[in-house]
Design an enzyme around this catalytic site. Structure first.
Site, PDB file in Angstrom:
ATOM      1  N   GLY A 154       0.763  -1.248  -0.065  1.00 40.50           N
ATOM      2  CA  GLY A 154      -0.089   0.056   0.172  1.00 40.50           C
ATOM      3  C   GLY A 154       0.733   1.293   0.081  1.00 40.50           C
ATOM      4  O   GLY A 154       1.400   1.695  -1.162  1.00 40.50           O
ATOM      5  N   CYS A 155       1.103   1.922   1.282  1.00 37.85           N
ATOM      6  CA  CYS A 155       1.656   3.034   1.178  1.00 37.85           C
ATOM      7  C   CYS A 155       3.221   2.990   0.969  1.00 37.85           C
ATOM      8  O   CYS A 155       3.761   3.848   0.269  1.00 37.85           O
ATOM      9  CB  CYS A 155       1.368   3.620   2.749  1.00 37.85           C
ATOM     10  SG  CYS A 155      -0.315   3.992   3.052  1.00 37.85           S
ATOM     11  N   VAL A 156       3.736   1.907   1.123  1.00 29.97           N
ATOM     12  CA  VAL A 156       4.986   1.956   0.861  1.00 29.97           C
ATOM     13  C   VAL A 156       5.485   1.789  -0.682  1.00 29.97           C
ATOM     14  O   VAL A 156       6.262   2.526  -1.156  1.00 29.97           O
ATOM     15  CB  VAL A 156       6.224   0.655   1.500  1.00 29.97           C
ATOM     16  CG1 VAL A 156       7.556   0.562   0.778  1.00 29.97           C
ATOM     17  CG2 VAL A 156       6.110   0.811   3.184  1.00 29.97           C
ATOM     18  N   SER A 159       4.401   5.279  -2.247  1.00 27.48           N
ATOM     19  CA  SER A 159       5.682   6.105  -2.005  1.00 27.48           C
ATOM     20  C   SER A 159       6.886   6.023  -2.801  1.00 27.48           C
ATOM     21  O   SER A 159       7.259   7.071  -3.115  1.00 27.48           O
ATOM     22  CB  SER A 159       5.882   6.230  -0.306  1.00 27.48           C
ATOM     23  OG  SER A 159       4.655   6.491   0.406  1.00 27.48           O
TER      24      SER A 159
END
Length: 211
Positions: A154-156, A159
């Site tokens: 998700g966020c990794v 990013s």
């Protein structure tokens, strides 16, 4: 002309079309992505059951601080009605744990930022989307970001992709990331390394930057 070998995942990607190593640029920063209690407490709907990530991320954090790296942290926080989360908030009901005042949204104590480390509040998966992170990094002359956090898929991942698209070299520290299941964790690390970032362990990063 012979057809490429599609029977093996690694063989399919090993023809030189993917996976170029990017290196570490000239100046690195560490971005700690969403190390919230929500991922480490069993009664949370986002519980990932990866307690081993915390000491690994702590070792990364301590190493980066000892090197004098800029360390930035991200956190997620929404209004009570989730309006600032838009469609993302509607798509993932578990994001309600990040509504203002919920203790699940707090950073785990072992990875808490120091007073001089910037904390970026975000509403979407990427640490860069709708935030001041890219401007903060550029102002400090950063051209490479080391990424660790939750969750890998998700966020990794978001990013890492956005770091590349903003002109930074992304290096994902694989053993300081975690996910709800090994399969999305490993598949996203594989894809990140093939197309968007360098993926390595903390030990590998330490050896590469030892000089």
């Amino acid at each position: 002309m012979s057809k490429p070998d599609n029977t093996s995942l690694h063989a399919n990607y090993s023809n030189g079309a993917f996976g170029q190593q990017l290196g570490f640029g000239t100046k690195q920063a560490l971005v700690m992505v969403d190390f919230a209690k929500a991922y480490f407490m069993a009664d949370s709907p986002l519980y990932a059951n990866t307690p081993e990530v915390i000491p690994r991320a702590q070792a990364l954090l301590e190493w980066a601080r000892a090197r004098g790296m800029l360390v930035c942290h991200t956190r997620v926080e929404y209004r009570a009605d989730g309006l600032d989360g838009g469609v993302f908030f509607r798509k993932v009901p578990a994001l309600k744990v990040f509504c203002s005042g919920n203790p699940f949204g707090e950073v785990v104590p072992e990875l808490a930022p120091t007073a001089d480390e910037p904390v970026i509040t975000k509403h979407y998966a990427s640490a860069f989307f709708g935030t001041s992170l890219a401007s903060t990094l550029r102002a400090q002359g950063i051209d490479c970001v080391l990424l660790a956090g939750m969750s890998t898929s998700g966020c990794v991942r978001a990013s890492g992709v956005d770091a590349l698209q903003h002109g930074f070299i992304p290096v994902v520290i694989a053993d300081a990331c975690g996910d709800r299941h090994p399969q999305p964790h490993e598949s996203n690390l594989f894809d990140l390394n093939a197309k968007y970032s360098d993926v390595m362990t903390l030990a590998q990063a330490q050896a590469a930057l030892a000089g």
